[in-house]
Write an enzyme that holds these catalytic residues in place. Structure first.
Site, PDB file in Angstrom:
ATOM      1  N   TYR A  31      69.026   8.164 -16.856  1.00  0.00           N
ATOM      2  CA  TYR A  31      69.894   6.984 -16.780  1.00  0.00           C
ATOM      3  C   TYR A  31      71.351   7.338 -16.455  1.00  0.00           C
ATOM      4  O   TYR A  31      72.254   6.558 -16.756  1.00  0.00           O
ATOM      5  CB  TYR A  31      69.837   6.204 -18.100  1.00  0.00           C
ATOM      6  CG  TYR A  31      68.570   5.412 -18.292  1.00  0.00           C
ATOM      7  CD1 TYR A  31      68.140   4.498 -17.335  1.00  0.00           C
ATOM      8  CD2 TYR A  31      67.813   5.551 -19.453  1.00  0.00           C
ATOM      9  CE1 TYR A  31      66.985   3.756 -17.519  1.00  0.00           C
ATOM     10  CE2 TYR A  31      66.661   4.807 -19.646  1.00  0.00           C
ATOM     11  CZ  TYR A  31      66.249   3.909 -18.672  1.00  0.00           C
ATOM     12  OH  TYR A  31      65.109   3.167 -18.861  1.00  0.00           O
TER      13      TYR A  31
ATOM     14  N   GLU B 276      64.097  11.649  -9.716  1.00  0.00           N
ATOM     15  CA  GLU B 276      63.418  11.372 -10.974  1.00  0.00           C
ATOM     16  C   GLU B 276      62.197  12.259 -11.177  1.00  0.00           C
ATOM     17  O   GLU B 276      61.911  12.691 -12.298  1.00  0.00           O
ATOM     18  CB  GLU B 276      63.062   9.885 -11.051  1.00  0.00           C
ATOM     19  CG  GLU B 276      64.295   9.011 -11.150  1.00  0.00           C
ATOM     20  CD  GLU B 276      64.027   7.528 -11.033  1.00  0.00           C
ATOM     21  OE1 GLU B 276      62.854   7.131 -10.792  1.00  0.00           O
ATOM     22  OE2 GLU B 276      64.986   6.747 -11.200  1.00  0.00           O
TER      23      GLU B 276
ATOM     24  N   ASN C  45      60.720  -3.723 -21.127  1.00  0.00           N
ATOM     25  CA  ASN C  45      60.004  -4.285 -19.985  1.00  0.00           C
ATOM     26  C   ASN C  45      58.848  -3.414 -19.493  1.00  0.00           C
ATOM     27  O   ASN C  45      58.431  -3.520 -18.351  1.00  0.00           O
ATOM     28  CB  ASN C  45      60.976  -4.627 -18.855  1.00  0.00           C
ATOM     29  CG  ASN C  45      61.751  -3.423 -18.375  1.00  0.00           C
ATOM     30  OD1 ASN C  45      61.365  -2.286 -18.614  1.00  0.00           O
ATOM     31  ND2 ASN C  45      62.847  -3.674 -17.689  1.00  0.00           N
TER      32      ASN C  45
ATOM     33  N   HIS D 268      59.014   1.615 -15.730  1.00  0.00           N
ATOM     34  CA  HIS D 268      60.125   1.932 -14.832  1.00  0.00           C
ATOM     35  C   HIS D 268      59.507   2.448 -13.555  1.00  0.00           C
ATOM     36  O   HIS D 268      58.497   3.157 -13.588  1.00  0.00           O
ATOM     37  CB  HIS D 268      61.018   3.031 -15.426  1.00  0.00           C
ATOM     38  CG  HIS D 268      61.871   3.689 -14.380  1.00  0.00           C
ATOM     39  ND1 HIS D 268      63.063   3.135 -13.947  1.00  0.00           N
ATOM     40  CD2 HIS D 268      61.679   4.809 -13.639  1.00  0.00           C
ATOM     41  CE1 HIS D 268      63.572   3.917 -12.998  1.00  0.00           C
ATOM     42  NE2 HIS D 268      62.746   4.938 -12.802  1.00  0.00           N
TER      43      HIS D 268
ATOM     44  N   LYS E 204      56.784   2.986 -20.398  1.00  0.00           N
ATOM     45  CA  LYS E 204      57.810   3.127 -21.438  1.00  0.00           C
ATOM     46  C   LYS E 204      57.230   3.039 -22.851  1.00  0.00           C
ATOM     47  O   LYS E 204      56.094   2.592 -23.049  1.00  0.00           O
ATOM     48  CB  LYS E 204      58.875   2.050 -21.225  1.00  0.00           C
ATOM     49  CG  LYS E 204      59.672   2.245 -19.941  1.00  0.00           C
ATOM     50  CD  LYS E 204      60.685   1.124 -19.793  1.00  0.00           C
ATOM     51  CE  LYS E 204      61.545   1.265 -18.568  1.00  0.00           C
ATOM     52  NZ  LYS E 204      62.508   0.145 -18.474  1.00  0.00           N
TER      53      LYS E 204
END
Length: 133
Positions: A50, A127, A113, A116, A10
């Site tokens: 998302y 994805e 975080n 993913h 990310k």
């Protein structure tokens, strides 16, 4: 059985020059990078990624975060790749992740975080189609 899964390194991790360190963790644990690209995600791609959170109050924050700067999309292959990558990543909250997981080592917060990973083989396929066509 060999399996493939999608991982996103990310924006917060890319901004902090952690790409190599994160890739090393996956490769050190027997996973092989089969596809990889550095890119700035579009609003459309992030929203598609998302989509299951579209009606939730934090959806716009997720999309904004994923599109704020470049990320790395990659496909990893290996035995039980989905399960192994999720274990290597740790839980969403870096403070609750096990020692030496990627999120415990490099995650800043629940919202930043670092990585993913797909949560199932079905999600991985969906994805991979979003990020690699």
């Amino acid at each position: 059985m060999l399996e493939r899964t999608l991982v996103l390194i990310k924006p917060d991790a890319v901004e902090r020059n952690l790409i190599g360190k994160i890739l090393t963790e996956y490769e050190r644990n027997g996973l092989k990078v089969t596809k990889m690209k550095l890119m700035k995600a579009s609003q459309e791609t992030a929203a598609q990624h998302y989509a299951e959170h579209q009606e939730k109050p934090f959806f716009e924050r997720l999309v904004s975060y994923l599109t704020r700067s470049p990320l790395v999309a990659l496909v990893l292959e290996g035995e039980e790749a989905v399960k192994r990558v999720r274990a290597l990543n740790g839980t969403t909250d870096p403070d609750q992740s096990g020692d030496n997981t990627i999120r415990a080592l490099y995650g800043k917060s629940v919202s930043e975080n670092t990585v993913h990973a797909s949560d199932s083989a079905e999600s991985a396929q969906r994805e991979m189609n979003i990020w690699f066509g």
